[in-house]
Design an enzyme around this catalytic site. Structure first.
Site, mmCIF file in Angstrom:
data_model
loop_
_atom_site.group_PDB
_atom_site.id
_atom_site.type_symbol
_atom_site.label_atom_id
_atom_site.label_comp_id
_atom_site.label_asym_id
_atom_site.label_seq_id
_atom_site.Cartn_x
_atom_site.Cartn_y
_atom_site.Cartn_z
ATOM 1 N N SER A 16 -12.808 -35.407 15.596
ATOM 2 C CA SER A 16 -13.592 -33.966 16.091
ATOM 3 C C SER A 16 -15.150 -34.449 16.437
ATOM 4 C CB SER A 16 -13.454 -33.164 15.013
ATOM 5 O OG SER A 16 -14.428 -33.431 13.911
ATOM 6 N N GLY A 20 -18.669 -38.291 12.935
ATOM 7 C CA GLY A 20 -19.392 -39.585 12.800
ATOM 8 C C GLY A 20 -18.535 -40.865 13.401
ATOM 9 N N GLU A 92 -17.601 -42.259 23.971
ATOM 10 C CA GLU A 92 -17.415 -41.065 24.761
ATOM 11 C C GLU A 92 -16.240 -41.226 25.684
ATOM 12 O OE1 GLU A 92 -18.626 -38.469 24.039
ATOM 13 O OE2 GLU A 92 -20.454 -38.864 22.980
ATOM 14 N N CYS A 189 -9.639 -22.162 10.986
ATOM 15 C CA CYS A 189 -10.993 -21.423 11.559
ATOM 16 C C CYS A 189 -11.164 -21.518 13.139
ATOM 17 C CB CYS A 189 -12.163 -21.901 10.979
ATOM 18 S SG CYS A 189 -12.120 -21.466 9.114
HETATM 19 N N1 LIG Z 1 -20.298 -30.165 10.904
HETATM 20 C C1 LIG Z 1 -20.601 -31.304 10.529
HETATM 21 N N2 LIG Z 1 -19.783 -32.201 9.946
HETATM 22 C C2 LIG Z 1 -20.255 -33.315 9.638
HETATM 23 N N3 LIG Z 1 -21.509 -33.999 10.106
HETATM 24 C C3 LIG Z 1 -22.088 -32.987 10.881
HETATM 25 C C4 LIG Z 1 -21.797 -31.835 11.073
HETATM 26 N N4 LIG Z 1 -22.706 -31.174 11.892
HETATM 27 C C5 LIG Z 1 -23.748 -32.230 12.056
HETATM 28 N N5 LIG Z 1 -23.403 -33.154 11.619
HETATM 29 C C6 LIG Z 1 -24.002 -34.602 11.618
HETATM 30 O O1 LIG Z 1 -23.721 -35.302 12.485
HETATM 31 C C7 LIG Z 1 -23.379 -36.790 12.325
HETATM 32 C C8 LIG Z 1 -22.485 -37.613 13.003
HETATM 33 O O2 LIG Z 1 -22.940 -37.630 14.138
HETATM 34 P P1 LIG Z 1 -22.044 -38.537 15.185
HETATM 35 O O3 LIG Z 1 -21.804 -40.036 14.669
HETATM 36 O O4 LIG Z 1 -22.831 -38.645 16.582
HETATM 37 O O5 LIG Z 1 -20.864 -37.894 15.410
HETATM 38 P P2 LIG Z 1 -19.566 -37.894 16.743
HETATM 39 O O6 LIG Z 1 -19.878 -39.111 17.532
HETATM 40 O O7 LIG Z 1 -18.215 -37.884 15.880
HETATM 41 O O8 LIG Z 1 -19.624 -36.459 17.410
HETATM 42 C C9 LIG Z 1 -23.313 -36.626 10.698
HETATM 43 O O9 LIG Z 1 -23.732 -37.792 9.944
HETATM 44 C C10 LIG Z 1 -24.089 -35.463 10.311
HETATM 45 O O10 LIG Z 1 -25.604 -35.629 10.258
HETATM 46 C C1 LIG Z 2 -13.991 -30.554 22.669
HETATM 47 C C2 LIG Z 2 -14.769 -30.988 24.013
HETATM 48 C C3 LIG Z 2 -15.770 -31.828 23.938
HETATM 49 N N1 LIG Z 2 -16.597 -32.065 25.556
HETATM 50 C C4 LIG Z 2 -17.467 -32.776 25.525
HETATM 51 C C5 LIG Z 2 -18.675 -32.437 24.618
HETATM 52 C C6 LIG Z 2 -19.608 -33.666 24.445
HETATM 53 O O1 LIG Z 2 -20.545 -33.779 25.399
HETATM 54 C C7 LIG Z 2 -18.395 -34.676 24.081
HETATM 55 C C8 LIG Z 2 -17.983 -35.083 22.750
HETATM 56 O O2 LIG Z 2 -19.108 -35.833 22.033
HETATM 57 P P1 LIG Z 2 -19.115 -36.450 20.581
HETATM 58 O O3 LIG Z 2 -19.890 -37.477 20.710
HETATM 59 O O4 LIG Z 2 -17.569 -36.244 20.244
HETATM 60 O O5 LIG Z 2 -19.807 -35.267 19.669
HETATM 61 O O6 LIG Z 2 -17.252 -34.121 24.782
HETATM 62 C C9 LIG Z 2 -15.846 -31.480 26.716
HETATM 63 O O7 LIG Z 2 -16.295 -31.980 27.653
HETATM 64 N N2 LIG Z 2 -14.762 -30.645 26.589
HETATM 65 C C10 LIG Z 2 -14.086 -30.271 25.537
HETATM 66 O O8 LIG Z 2 -12.957 -29.882 25.424
HETATM 67 ZN ZN LIG Z 3 -12.517 -23.786 8.394
#
Ligand SMILES: Nc1ncnc2c1ncn2[C@@H]1O[C@H](COP(=O)(O)OP(=O)(O)O)[C@@H](O)[C@H]1O
Ligand SMILES: Cc1cn([C@H]2C[C@H](O)[C@@H](COP(=O)(O)O)O2)c(=O)[nH]c1=O
Ligand SMILES: [Zn+2]
Length: 195
Positions: A16, A20, A92, A189
């Site tokens: 999700s 991380g 991405e 949720c």
């Molecule tokens: N709901 C959440 N659960 C876990 N980490 C979160 C949450 N919201 C914010 N964070 C922050 O986001 C960081 C992860 O960021 P990132 O590596 O950019 O995630 P992803 O690439 O999976 O979207 C975590 O280390 C934490 O600091």
């Molecule tokens: C679920 C979902 C995500 N996106 C977009 C939103 C963000 O720009 C990226 C995901 O970024 P992350 O590094 O994993 O936090 O995807 C979207 O366009 N549509 C979706 O349904």
């Molecule tokens: Zn939940």
């Protein structure tokens, strides 16, 4: 080179949003850098949250990246822009076309280590192409979980919020964003409006 097959390979980091994925990608890149390996990093033009030429985490870490347009050659441009680097990272992946799967296969067949990161579900909780196919052909898959913003349990789903309300099932799939439009949620949720 891969110890078993003697060739390159594909690693997928998925899960999700906020789980991380990009942090884990950057951790692997730092280790490759310490090992003295040449690295090339790519990000789609669509994701401009962290500035055009960087990939970034939700907690502020970043790495220089080459920006790839999905128009024209699309992900095939990744191969054309390599200059001998044997470690190729793509962040991405959910914003790339399905052609990314064949591109990653070609890079791995050319003995490269390919590390791909991207979320595996749309806000509807459906598979987010091209992640499912990438996960199927990869040698290694890590599926990370965030913390559910509602209940604190492990989160596997992407909740899209529009002005604080759950998004409608008919909304467009692509919406670039972070905390202002998305939350990590668990299965229980996660909510989708269908009215
Ligand atoms: N709901 C959440 N659960 C876990 N980490 C979160 C949450 N919201 C914010 N964070 C922050 O986001 C960081 C992860 O960021 P990132 O590596 O950019 O995630 P992803 O690439 O999976 O979207 C975590 O280390 C934490 O600091
Ligand atoms: C679920 C979902 C995500 N996106 C977009 C939103 C963000 O720009 C990226 C995901 O970024 P992350 O590094 O994993 O936090 O995807 C979207 O366009 N549509 C979706 O349904
Ligand atoms: Zn939940």
């Amino acid at each position: 080179m891969h110890a078993i097959t003697g060739s390159g390979w594909i690693e997928v980091i998925s899960g999700s949003m906020f789980s991380g994925k990009t942090e884990e990608l950057l951790r692997r890149l730092r280790r490759a850098e310490i090992a003295g390996q040449e690295i090339a990093v790519f990000t789609p033009a669509l994701d401009d949250r962290y500035g055009e030429t960087t990939i970034g985490t939700h907690n502020g870490r970043s790495w220089e990246a080459n920006v790839i347009d999905n128009e024209g050659e699309g992900p095939w441009d990744i191969r054309d822009r390599l200059n001998g680097e044997m470690v190729v990272a793509i962040d991405e992946a959910n914003f790339f076309s399905d052609a990314l799967v064949e591109v990653c296969q070609t890079l791995a067949e050319d003995d490269r280590r390919v590390i791909v990161s991207g979320t595996d579900q749309t806000y509807r909780g459906e598979p987010f192409d091209p992640l499912p196919d990438l996960m199927a052909v990869a040698e290694y898959v890590d599926k990370l979980q965030a913390i559910c913003a509602e209940c604190g349990e492990p989160a596997t789903r992407n909740q899209r919020l529009i002005e604080g309300e759950p998004a409608h099932a008919d909304d467009p799939t692509i919406l670039v964003g972070a905390e202002e439009s998305y939350e990590a949620r668990c299965r229980d949720c996660h909510v989708l409006r269908r009215d």
